[in-house]
Design an enzyme around this catalytic site. Structure first.
Site, PDB file in Angstrom:
ATOM      1  N   ASN A 200       0.852  -1.192   0.000  1.00 59.17           N
ATOM      2  CA  ASN A 200       0.000   0.000   0.000  1.00 59.17           C
ATOM      3  C   ASN A 200       0.883   1.237   0.000  1.00 59.17           C
ATOM      4  O   ASN A 200       2.108   1.137  -0.016  1.00 59.17           O
ATOM      5  CB  ASN A 200      -0.978  -0.026   1.176  1.00 59.17           C
ATOM      6  N   ASP A 270      -4.545  -6.549   5.439  1.00 54.60           N
ATOM      7  CA  ASP A 270      -5.482  -7.444   6.123  1.00 54.60           C
ATOM      8  C   ASP A 270      -5.392  -8.872   5.567  1.00 54.60           C
ATOM      9  O   ASP A 270      -5.734  -9.822   6.258  1.00 54.60           O
ATOM     10  CB  ASP A 270      -6.920  -6.928   5.962  1.00 54.60           C
ATOM     11  N   LYS A 280       9.298 -16.479 -10.252  1.00 53.72           N
ATOM     12  CA  LYS A 280       8.420 -15.480 -10.867  1.00 53.72           C
ATOM     13  C   LYS A 280       7.284 -16.186 -11.617  1.00 53.72           C
ATOM     14  O   LYS A 280       7.551 -17.083 -12.423  1.00 53.72           O
ATOM     15  CB  LYS A 280       9.261 -14.635 -11.826  1.00 53.72           C
ATOM     16  N   PHE A 316      -4.829   3.532  14.885  1.00 52.17           N
ATOM     17  CA  PHE A 316      -5.180   4.514  13.860  1.00 52.17           C
ATOM     18  C   PHE A 316      -6.354   3.963  13.059  1.00 52.17           C
ATOM     19  O   PHE A 316      -6.526   2.735  12.973  1.00 52.17           O
ATOM     20  CB  PHE A 316      -3.996   4.750  12.906  1.00 52.17           C
ATOM     21  N   LYS A 330     -13.956   0.522  15.728  1.00 55.17           N
ATOM     22  CA  LYS A 330     -12.621  -0.107  15.889  1.00 55.17           C
ATOM     23  C   LYS A 330     -12.116   0.074  17.318  1.00 55.17           C
ATOM     24  O   LYS A 330     -11.511  -0.832  17.892  1.00 55.17           O
ATOM     25  CB  LYS A 330     -11.615   0.529  14.922  1.00 55.17           C
ATOM     26  N   LYS A 334     -11.463  -3.420  19.217  1.00 56.53           N
ATOM     27  CA  LYS A 334     -10.068  -3.833  19.437  1.00 56.53           C
ATOM     28  C   LYS A 334      -9.587  -3.491  20.847  1.00 56.53           C
ATOM     29  O   LYS A 334      -8.401  -3.586  21.142  1.00 56.53           O
ATOM     30  CB  LYS A 334      -9.165  -3.184  18.374  1.00 56.53           C
TER      31      LYS A 334
HETATM   32  O1  PMT Z   1       2.790   6.163   6.570  1.00 47.33           O
HETATM   33  P1  PMT Z   1       2.238   7.478   6.068  1.00 47.33           P
HETATM   34  O2  PMT Z   1       2.452   7.649   4.577  1.00 47.33           O
HETATM   35  O3  PMT Z   1       2.722   8.659   6.867  1.00 47.33           O
HETATM   36  O4  PMT Z   1       0.643   7.418   6.240  1.00 47.33           O
HETATM   37  C1  PMT Z   1       0.089   7.415   7.503  1.00 47.33           C
HETATM   38  C2  PMT Z   1      -1.098   6.436   7.597  1.00 47.33           C
HETATM   39  C3  PMT Z   1      -2.210   6.941   6.702  1.00 47.33           C
HETATM   40  C4  PMT Z   1      -0.685   5.042   7.159  1.00 47.33           C
HETATM   41  C5  PMT Z   1      -1.533   6.443   9.107  1.00 47.33           C
HETATM   42  O5  PMT Z   1      -1.897   7.741   9.486  1.00 47.33           O
HETATM   43  C6  PMT Z   1      -2.689   5.488   9.341  1.00 47.33           C
HETATM   44  O6  PMT Z   1      -3.848   5.826   9.228  1.00 47.33           O
HETATM   45  N1  PMT Z   1      -2.360   4.225   9.701  1.00 47.33           N
HETATM   46  C7  PMT Z   1      -3.351   3.127   9.841  1.00 47.33           C
HETATM   47  C8  PMT Z   1      -3.766   2.660   8.469  1.00 47.33           C
HETATM   48  C9  PMT Z   1      -4.676   1.473   8.542  1.00 47.33           C
HETATM   49  O7  PMT Z   1      -4.280   0.408   8.175  1.00 47.33           O
HETATM   50  O8  PMT Z   1      -5.827   1.695   9.111  1.00 47.33           O
HETATM   51  P2  PMT Z   1      -6.932   0.505   9.358  1.00 47.33           P
HETATM   52  O9  PMT Z   1      -8.151   1.266   9.650  1.00 47.33           O
HETATM   53  O10 PMT Z   1      -6.944  -0.474   8.261  1.00 47.33           O
HETATM   54  O11 PMT Z   1      -6.379  -0.232  10.637  1.00 47.33           O
HETATM   55  C10 PMT Z   1      -6.813   0.099  11.944  1.00 47.33           C
HETATM   56  C11 PMT Z   1      -5.719  -0.106  12.944  1.00 47.33           C
HETATM   57  O12 PMT Z   1      -5.430  -1.500  13.061  1.00 47.33           O
HETATM   58  C12 PMT Z   1      -4.392   0.585  12.617  1.00 47.33           C
HETATM   59  O13 PMT Z   1      -3.855   1.047  13.850  1.00 47.33           O
HETATM   60  C13 PMT Z   1      -3.541  -0.538  12.037  1.00 47.33           C
HETATM   61  O14 PMT Z   1      -2.147  -0.325  12.311  1.00 47.33           O
HETATM   62  C14 PMT Z   1      -4.065  -1.743  12.815  1.00 47.33           C
HETATM   63  N2  PMT Z   1      -4.009  -3.019  12.108  1.00 47.33           N
HETATM   64  C15 PMT Z   1      -4.756  -3.258  10.999  1.00 47.33           C
HETATM   65  C16 PMT Z   1      -4.740  -4.493  10.406  1.00 47.33           C
HETATM   66  C17 PMT Z   1      -3.933  -5.516  10.938  1.00 47.33           C
HETATM   67  N3  PMT Z   1      -3.863  -6.724  10.386  1.00 47.33           N
HETATM   68  N4  PMT Z   1      -3.188  -5.252  12.034  1.00 47.33           N
HETATM   69  C18 PMT Z   1      -3.220  -4.039  12.615  1.00 47.33           C
HETATM   70  O15 PMT Z   1      -2.519  -3.808  13.634  1.00 47.33           O
END
Ligand code: PMT
Length: 394
Positions: A200, A270, A280, A316, A330, A334
């Site tokens: 991503n 995810d 490849k 986040f 969330k 969580k």
């Molecule tokens: O890295 P940059 O370019 O500075 O960009 C910053 C950002 C946009 C990546 C950052 O600000 C941000 O939003 N990070 C979380 C992105 C994300 O994956 O969000 P989510 O809503 O899908 O996940 C929710 C939370 O679960 C996040 O804290 C994520 O780290 C966590 N997560 C998600 C999936 C997973 N399998 N494990 C996790 O720990």
């Protein structure tokens, strides 16, 4: 302060006279102890001249109790460089020479280690286990940093610079001094075959800014970073570089129990391909290609289950619609204390850019509504709200 400086046998020992000079210039009294191997790298005369005190190397000097006298005198013991060997001895309670005996005599919360070794040695599970043990005993670990190593390679393992070690001592009265925090940053890559992955657009900027804001406030930070072009040289940040969600999960769950809190800013995939082709994948005919994806572990949800009452967990949420409702869901699902919402609908927010616009939610509602500003400033304000002693309860 009275500071004992202990040297073990690594090439970085040649930098320690400079550390002693900085400590003396800052008004500290310094006495040195050294292992026999350290004296292969730096001379007795040099250490005695810069510290203006006799060097302690012989366990049986002065009737064999010099380690106790030195312990009673010293407010702090800095071991620089700290080799894998001395780290292992301290974690195992082994006292077989002057320095290891002094370490065993010293209260662990008055010990600072500046590790220095080859990257693979630093990443060895035994060293990582020993470091985790020492952190749980309140030993302060400064570095190691990334950069050129004595063996000719480059990577993590370089001793923090003398000025940074001295600065870490000076800031031991900073608000988060003595605390340990975990931060995740950047994307994860999930391998499809030998040359392709699912990834991503995360650059890591938000997560690195958070790690630096925590370290500036005095915390020892473990930063688990997905693949990014960023580096950090802050001496209180130890950076573990990983590629996949599973690797990030392994390190985060290992480190979290030793931490006062964690902020998970990584954009974790995810899903991952069920299988990674060893070679490849070749184009076949005109048919499409179907990849079967399986779910990755949710690192944040796992930490939410592990969390104790004294730990703070911050996630986040990167949303594109129904932002507030999704973020609140969330937070609850969580088991978080706070969630930082950023929306891809806000220009200048989210992936890759240097700025962000966030809303910080606690369990009882909105805590902070920040306008568009630099990720560094956003990070400082998040840290001030969630981690500093007078921070409001979520
Ligand atoms: O890295 P940059 O370019 O500075 O960009 C910053 C950002 C946009 C990546 C950052 O600000 C941000 O939003 N990070 C979380 C992105 C994300 O994956 O969000 P989510 O809503 O899908 O996940 C929710 C939370 O679960 C996040 O804290 C994520 O780290 C966590 N997560 C998600 C999936 C997973 N399998 N494990 C996790 O720990």
């Amino acid at each position: 302060m009275n500071i004992a400086v202990g040297l073990s046998g690594g090439i970085a020992a040649y930098k320690v006279p400079e550390l002693i000079r900085l400590l003396k210039n800052a008004g500290h009294e310094v006495r040195c102890a050294a292992t026999a191997h350290a004296l292969q790298f730096v001379g007795v005369a040099t250490l005695e001249t810069v510290s203006q005190n006799p060097l302690y190397t012989d366990l049986f000097a002065s009737g064999g109790t010099e380690h106790i006298r030195l312990r009673d005198w010293a407010d702090l013991l800095i071991v620089a460089p700290a080799t894998a060997n001395i780290i292992g001895k301290m974690a195992s309670g082994i006292a077989d020479d002057a320095l290891s005996t002094l370490l065993l005599a010293m209260p662990t919360n008055r010990v600072v280690l500046a590790p220095a070794m080859n990257s693979q040695m630093w990443m060895h599970p035994a060293v990582q286990r020993n470091i985790a043990t020492l952190r749980s005993w309140d030993v302060q670990i400064v570095g190691p940093c990334e950069g050129a190593l004595a063996c000719g390679s480059s990577g993590i393992g370089r001793m923090a610079e003398p000025a940074d070690i001295a600065a870490a001592i000076a800031s031991s009265d900073a608000p988060l001094a003595g605390q340990h925090w975990l931060v995740t940053a950047g994307p994860t890559y999930e391998r499809i075959d030998a040359v392709r992955y699912i990834g991503n657009y995360s650059s890591g900027k938000m997560g690195y800014a958070l790690a630096e804001a925590l370290a500036e406030a005095g915390a020892e930070v473990v930063l688990v970073s997905g693949p990014t072009a960023l580096t950090t040289h802050h001496p209180r940040i130890v950076c573990h570089r990983v590629e996949s969600a599973q690797q990030m999960h392994t390190i985060a769950t290992r480190e979290f129990p030793q931490c006062q809190g964690a902020i998970l800013a990584a954009a974790v995939a995810d899903y991952r391909p069920e299988q990674c082709a060893p070679n490849k994948l070749k184009k076949q005919g005109t048919e499409g290609l179907t990849l079967h994806l399986v779910q990755n572990p949710d690192i944040l949800a796992t930490l939410g289950q592990m969390k104790t009452d004294s730990q703070t967990l911050v996630g986040f949420a990167l949303e594109t619609d129904n932002e507030l409702a999704n973020a609140q869901a969330k937070l609850t699902r969580k088991n978080l204390d706070y969630i930082v919402l950023n929306s891809l609908r806000d220009p200048g927010a989210g992936f890759s850019v240097d700025t962000n616009k966030v809303l910080l939610l606690g369990r009882t509602g909105r805590c902070l509504d920040l306008p568009l500003q630099s990720k560094r400033e956003v990070a400082r304000q998040i840290v001030a709200t969630i981690a500093l002693p007078n921070a409001p309860k979520p």
